[in-house]
Design an enzyme around this catalytic site. Structure first.
Site, PDB file in Angstrom:
ATOM      1  N   ARG A 118       0.819  -1.210   0.043  1.00 52.98           N
ATOM      2  CA  ARG A 118       0.041   0.016  -0.217  1.00 52.98           C
ATOM      3  C   ARG A 118       0.837   1.316  -0.085  1.00 52.98           C
ATOM      4  O   ARG A 118       0.416   2.434   0.455  1.00 52.98           O
ATOM      5  CB  ARG A 118      -1.167   0.045   1.119  1.00 52.98           C
ATOM      6  N   LYS A 139       2.004  11.508 -11.148  1.00 54.34           N
ATOM      7  CA  LYS A 139       1.273  10.836 -11.913  1.00 54.34           C
ATOM      8  C   LYS A 139       2.089   9.445 -12.149  1.00 54.34           C
ATOM      9  O   LYS A 139       3.205   9.548 -12.788  1.00 54.34           O
ATOM     10  CB  LYS A 139       0.807  11.236 -13.364  1.00 54.34           C
ATOM     11  N   GLU A 181       7.403  17.841 -24.816  1.00 52.91           N
ATOM     12  CA  GLU A 181       6.993  18.602 -23.943  1.00 52.91           C
ATOM     13  C   GLU A 181       7.380  19.805 -23.181  1.00 52.91           C
ATOM     14  O   GLU A 181       6.668  20.401 -22.619  1.00 52.91           O
ATOM     15  CB  GLU A 181       7.064  17.461 -22.684  1.00 52.91           C
ATOM     16  N   LYS A 223       5.564  23.039 -14.808  1.00 52.94           N
ATOM     17  CA  LYS A 223       4.540  22.032 -14.345  1.00 52.94           C
ATOM     18  C   LYS A 223       4.457  22.060 -12.597  1.00 52.94           C
ATOM     19  O   LYS A 223       3.457  21.747 -12.281  1.00 52.94           O
ATOM     20  CB  LYS A 223       5.194  20.762 -14.761  1.00 52.94           C
ATOM     21  N   GLU A 233      -5.689  16.757 -10.474  1.00 54.45           N
ATOM     22  CA  GLU A 233      -6.338  17.278 -11.741  1.00 54.45           C
ATOM     23  C   GLU A 233      -7.832  17.259 -11.718  1.00 54.45           C
ATOM     24  O   GLU A 233      -8.612  16.646 -12.585  1.00 54.45           O
ATOM     25  CB  GLU A 233      -5.842  16.097 -12.795  1.00 54.45           C
ATOM     26  N   ARG A 237      -4.631  21.259 -13.613  1.00 56.24           N
ATOM     27  CA  ARG A 237      -3.662  20.383 -14.119  1.00 56.24           C
ATOM     28  C   ARG A 237      -3.921  19.938 -15.469  1.00 56.24           C
ATOM     29  O   ARG A 237      -3.164  19.281 -16.234  1.00 56.24           O
ATOM     30  CB  ARG A 237      -3.457  19.370 -12.750  1.00 56.24           C
ATOM     31  N   ASN A 241      -2.207  18.556 -19.985  1.00 56.34           N
ATOM     32  CA  ASN A 241      -2.591  17.479 -20.969  1.00 56.34           C
ATOM     33  C   ASN A 241      -2.613  18.075 -22.337  1.00 56.34           C
ATOM     34  O   ASN A 241      -3.272  17.133 -23.170  1.00 56.34           O
ATOM     35  CB  ASN A 241      -4.077  16.747 -20.674  1.00 56.34           C
ATOM     36  N   HIS A 244      -2.456  15.838 -25.697  1.00 62.11           N
ATOM     37  CA  HIS A 244      -2.345  14.479 -25.337  1.00 62.11           C
ATOM     38  C   HIS A 244      -3.735  13.534 -25.515  1.00 62.11           C
ATOM     39  O   HIS A 244      -3.628  12.400 -25.683  1.00 62.11           O
ATOM     40  CB  HIS A 244      -2.351  14.458 -23.667  1.00 62.11           C
ATOM     41  N   HIS A 248      -2.262  10.432 -27.200  1.00 61.07           N
ATOM     42  CA  HIS A 248      -2.168   9.077 -26.484  1.00 61.07           C
ATOM     43  C   HIS A 248      -2.925   8.162 -27.390  1.00 61.07           C
ATOM     44  O   HIS A 248      -2.711   7.110 -27.287  1.00 61.07           O
ATOM     45  CB  HIS A 248      -3.060   9.217 -25.096  1.00 61.07           C
ATOM     46  N   HIS A 261       6.298   9.098 -27.273  1.00 61.45           N
ATOM     47  CA  HIS A 261       5.216   9.868 -26.289  1.00 61.45           C
ATOM     48  C   HIS A 261       5.226  11.448 -26.928  1.00 61.45           C
ATOM     49  O   HIS A 261       4.276  11.981 -27.372  1.00 61.45           O
ATOM     50  CB  HIS A 261       5.453   9.831 -24.968  1.00 61.45           C
TER      51      HIS A 261
HETATM   52  N1  LIG Z   1       3.761  10.768 -15.364  1.00 62.80           N
HETATM   53  C1  LIG Z   1       3.911  11.519 -15.981  1.00 62.80           C
HETATM   54  O1  LIG Z   1       3.488  12.813 -15.662  1.00 62.80           O
HETATM   55  C2  LIG Z   1       4.439  11.700 -17.558  1.00 62.80           C
HETATM   56  C3  LIG Z   1       4.629  12.555 -18.068  1.00 62.80           C
HETATM   57  C4  LIG Z   1       4.992  12.494 -19.400  1.00 62.80           C
HETATM   58  C5  LIG Z   1       5.234  11.419 -20.034  1.00 62.80           C
HETATM   59  N2  LIG Z   1       4.939  10.310 -19.176  1.00 62.80           N
HETATM   60  C6  LIG Z   1       5.164   8.894 -19.689  1.00 62.80           C
HETATM   61  O2  LIG Z   1       6.598   8.580 -19.951  1.00 62.80           O
HETATM   62  C7  LIG Z   1       6.798   7.743 -21.027  1.00 62.80           C
HETATM   63  C8  LIG Z   1       7.865   8.223 -22.036  1.00 62.80           C
HETATM   64  O3  LIG Z   1       9.099   8.507 -21.216  1.00 62.80           O
HETATM   65  P1  LIG Z   1      10.288   8.680 -22.167  1.00 62.80           P
HETATM   66  O4  LIG Z   1      10.093   9.311 -23.489  1.00 62.80           O
HETATM   67  O5  LIG Z   1      11.355   9.027 -20.967  1.00 62.80           O
HETATM   68  O6  LIG Z   1      10.559   7.093 -22.479  1.00 62.80           O
HETATM   69  P2  LIG Z   1      11.537   5.785 -22.225  1.00 62.80           P
HETATM   70  O7  LIG Z   1      11.471   5.898 -20.795  1.00 62.80           O
HETATM   71  O8  LIG Z   1      11.094   4.824 -22.918  1.00 62.80           O
HETATM   72  O9  LIG Z   1      12.872   6.258 -22.385  1.00 62.80           O
HETATM   73  C9  LIG Z   1      13.189   6.631 -24.008  1.00 62.80           C
HETATM   74  C10 LIG Z   1      14.270   5.531 -24.705  1.00 62.80           C
HETATM   75  O10 LIG Z   1      15.408   5.876 -24.214  1.00 62.80           O
HETATM   76  C11 LIG Z   1      16.631   5.086 -23.509  1.00 62.80           C
HETATM   77  N3  LIG Z   1      17.134   5.876 -22.469  1.00 62.80           N
HETATM   78  C12 LIG Z   1      16.649   6.394 -21.487  1.00 62.80           C
HETATM   79  N4  LIG Z   1      17.533   7.378 -20.852  1.00 62.80           N
HETATM   80  C13 LIG Z   1      18.804   7.061 -21.614  1.00 62.80           C
HETATM   81  C14 LIG Z   1      19.935   7.681 -21.505  1.00 62.80           C
HETATM   82  N5  LIG Z   1      20.374   8.659 -20.433  1.00 62.80           N
HETATM   83  N6  LIG Z   1      20.938   7.466 -22.280  1.00 62.80           N
HETATM   84  C15 LIG Z   1      20.679   6.278 -23.472  1.00 62.80           C
HETATM   85  N7  LIG Z   1      19.193   5.707 -23.521  1.00 62.80           N
HETATM   86  C16 LIG Z   1      18.323   6.034 -22.568  1.00 62.80           C
HETATM   87  C17 LIG Z   1      15.223   4.130 -22.745  1.00 62.80           C
HETATM   88  O11 LIG Z   1      16.020   3.021 -22.764  1.00 62.80           O
HETATM   89  C18 LIG Z   1      14.121   4.103 -24.156  1.00 62.80           C
HETATM   90  O12 LIG Z   1      14.613   3.378 -25.008  1.00 62.80           O
HETATM   91  C19 LIG Z   1       5.502   7.652 -21.620  1.00 62.80           C
HETATM   92  O13 LIG Z   1       4.777   6.376 -21.370  1.00 62.80           O
HETATM   93  C20 LIG Z   1       4.526   8.593 -21.147  1.00 62.80           C
HETATM   94  O14 LIG Z   1       3.261   8.356 -21.018  1.00 62.80           O
HETATM   95  C21 LIG Z   1       4.462  10.229 -18.075  1.00 62.80           C
HETATM   96  O1  LIG Z   2       1.130  15.682 -15.237  1.00 65.59           O
HETATM   97  C1  LIG Z   2       0.436  15.641 -15.760  1.00 65.59           C
HETATM   98  O2  LIG Z   2      -0.642  15.867 -15.336  1.00 65.59           O
HETATM   99  C2  LIG Z   2       0.441  15.490 -17.161  1.00 65.59           C
HETATM  100  O3  LIG Z   2      -0.713  15.531 -17.935  1.00 65.59           O
HETATM  101  C3  LIG Z   2       1.832  15.419 -17.876  1.00 65.59           C
HETATM  102  C4  LIG Z   2       1.682  14.624 -19.263  1.00 65.59           C
HETATM  103  O4  LIG Z   2       2.683  15.092 -20.022  1.00 65.59           O
HETATM  104  C5  LIG Z   2       1.911  13.317 -19.072  1.00 65.59           C
HETATM  105  O5  LIG Z   2       2.016  12.392 -20.315  1.00 65.59           O
HETATM  106  C6  LIG Z   2       0.799  12.399 -18.237  1.00 65.59           C
HETATM  107  O6  LIG Z   2       1.389  11.156 -17.970  1.00 65.59           O
HETATM  108  C7  LIG Z   2      -0.497  12.261 -18.922  1.00 65.59           C
HETATM  109  O7  LIG Z   2      -1.531  12.035 -17.919  1.00 65.59           O
HETATM  110  P1  LIG Z   2      -2.829  11.245 -18.155  1.00 65.59           P
HETATM  111  O8  LIG Z   2      -3.729  11.617 -17.213  1.00 65.59           O
HETATM  112  O9  LIG Z   2      -3.357  11.785 -19.593  1.00 65.59           O
HETATM  113  O10 LIG Z   2      -2.518  10.016 -18.448  1.00 65.59           O
HETATM  114 ZN   LIG Z   3       3.086  13.932 -21.732  1.00 65.89          ZN
END
Ligand SMILES: NC(=O)c1ccc[n+]([C@@H]2O[C@H](COP(=O)([O-])OP(=O)(O)OC[C@H]3O[C@@H](n4cnc5c(N)ncnc54)[C@H](O)[C@@H]3O)[C@@H](O)[C@H]2O)c1
Ligand SMILES: O=C(O)C(=O)C[C@@H](O)[C@H](O)[C@H](O)COP(=O)(O)O
Ligand SMILES: [Zn+2]
Length: 356
Positions: A118, A139, A181, A223, A233, A237, A241, A244, A248, A261
């Site tokens: 948890r 998130k 982004e 952010k 959100e 917030r 998006n 997105h 998405h 992404h």
């Molecule tokens: N939680 C949030 O608020 C939020 C916000 C934006 C995006 N996201 C999510 O993030 C994900 C995308 O993240 P991303 O673009 O970082 O992709 P990712 O984590 O897949 O990394 C991209 C690629 O780069 C490689 N890589 C990472 N760091 C490296 C480094 N320093 N050197 C060499 N290779 C490296 C990884 O192995 C991968 O192949 C999506 O799933 C998206 O939905 C979440």
């Molecule tokens: O942090 C947030 O809020 C965002 O929407 C940031 C986005 O860049 C990110 O891709 C997030 O994961 C999207 O969230 P979701 O709620 O649409 O899945």
């Molecule tokens: Zn995003």
């Protein structure tokens, strides 16, 4: 080293940005934990895992878990294997998960931390440019076959420790993805930041690491300020998006991982701008932004072969939907985003025009 603090009703934590911070992990963490589980991916592990393990060398219980690199790892199977690993180790609630990687590792490991026993502590150690966004705000989650991030939680890390040295090995495609982004943060924030970004980031080839590091912090603060006002959100917030709703759907419909992404978000932002013009009957700098994104190496139209009816079906799973209507983040002007339910026939009409 640069630092700022993010404060929400549930958590206050530091965001530390600087070169070589992975070597100082223990000093930066400040708290003690019973065990550390470093979660990373198969591309990052050979580059940085040993350094992080070394930084924790004085600790008796340090474990690591490597998932396959790529979006496909944000799934139930990988989530289960990682949870199984931690349950079998019989870790207690005082353990800490360390997410060493991009958004995939951060979202997955964060969701594991949120749900194991948890909730146990976790730390974000971003290694991609895109993770300037994903590593803060809390998130966390995984994808479902029917839509992106449909399973997850709001669960903040103890700290974000961003070692900008790791960006030196980032593949070109991932730089571009992260820039989408960054641009999003400029567009939703203000005309001043938008103009500054257009000036400092005119095209991919012209961006130095130093400029990127300064812009990255500014984008993170956009952010952080929004998350501080609206942690879960219910209001502002949603502006994060922007791009997105379609983005998405494009990621899902092209098969998770086929489009990055950021690529999905870039196309989604142009679509949202076109919708905005139709809904608000005024003009926006769509050509300027399309041209800018193109110079940053990002796509700005829907890839061939994607069925628009399926895209609309997928958008119906978007988490912002309200009263059965698909909700978009539209733009009244640069720095003036607005959430708006958009009728399906208008979405289809604009998609029709937008198709390659
Ligand atoms: N939680 C949030 O608020 C939020 C916000 C934006 C995006 N996201 C999510 O993030 C994900 C995308 O993240 P991303 O673009 O970082 O992709 P990712 O984590 O897949 O990394 C991209 C690629 O780069 C490689 N890589 C990472 N760091 C490296 C480094 N320093 N050197 C060499 N290779 C490296 C990884 O192995 C991968 O192949 C999506 O799933 C998206 O939905 C979440
Ligand atoms: O942090 C947030 O809020 C965002 O929407 C940031 C986005 O860049 C990110 O891709 C997030 O994961 C999207 O969230 P979701 O709620 O649409 O899945
Ligand atoms: Zn995003």
């Amino acid at each position: 080293m640069e630092q700022f603090t993010i404060t929400t009703p549930h958590k206050t934590y530091p965001v530390v940005i600087g070169k070589g911070l992975r070597h100082q992990l223990l000093e930066l963490l400040k708290k003690e934990f019973s065990a550390y589980v470093i979660v990373t991916d198969s591309q990052i592990a050979p580059l940085y895992l040993e350094d992080v393990k070394k930084a924790l060398m004085s600790k008796p219980k340090v474990y690591s878990y490597v998932v396959p690199s790529g979006e496909a790892s944000k799934d139930f199977d990988t989530y289960k294997r990682l949870i199984d690993y931690m349950v079998e180790l019989n870790l207690d609630r005082q353990c800490c998960v360390i997410a060493l990687g991009g958004g995939v590792v951060g979202d997955l490991a964060g969701f594991v931390a949120a749900s194991f026993l948890r909730g146990v502590a976790f730390v974000q150690m971003p290694t991609t440019l895109l993770a300037h966004d994903s590593s803060l705000g809390g998130k966390v989650g995984i994808n479902h076959d029917l839509g992106k991030n449909l399973i997850g939680a709001f669960y903040h890390p103890e700290a974000v420790i961003y070692d900008t040295e790791t960006l030196s090995s980032l593949p070109e495609k991932e730089w571009r993805s992260g820039l989408a982004e960054v641009v999003k943060h400029g567009i939703i924030d203000s005309k001043a930041l938008y103009d500054k970004m257009r000036q400092l980031l005119p095209e991919r080839q012209a961006i130095s690491v130093e400029v990127m590091a300064s812009i990255l912090k500014e984008a993170m603060m956009v952010k952080a300020n929004i998350v501080a006002q609206d942690e879960t959100e219910s209001g502002v917030r949603k502006f994060l998006n922007f791009g997105h709703t379609l983005g998405h759907a494009l990621e899902k419909e092209s098969g998770y991982g086929a489009l990055t992404h950021g690529e999905g978000v870039a196309i989604g932002m142009i679509f949202a701008l076109k919708l905005s013009e139709r809904v608000y009957h005024h003009s926006l700098p769509i050509e300027e932004i399309t041209d800018w994104l193109g110079r940053l190496g990002l796509p700005t139209s829907i890839p061939k072969g994607l069925d628009k009816a399926k895209l609309v079906q997928t958008m119906k799973y978007d988490k912002k939907r309200t009263d059965g209507q698909i909700v978009f983040v539209l733009l009244k002007a640069i720095g003036e985003p607005k959430t708006q339910a958009v009728p399906e026939d208008l979405i289809i009409e604009v998609l029709e025009d937008f198709h390659e």
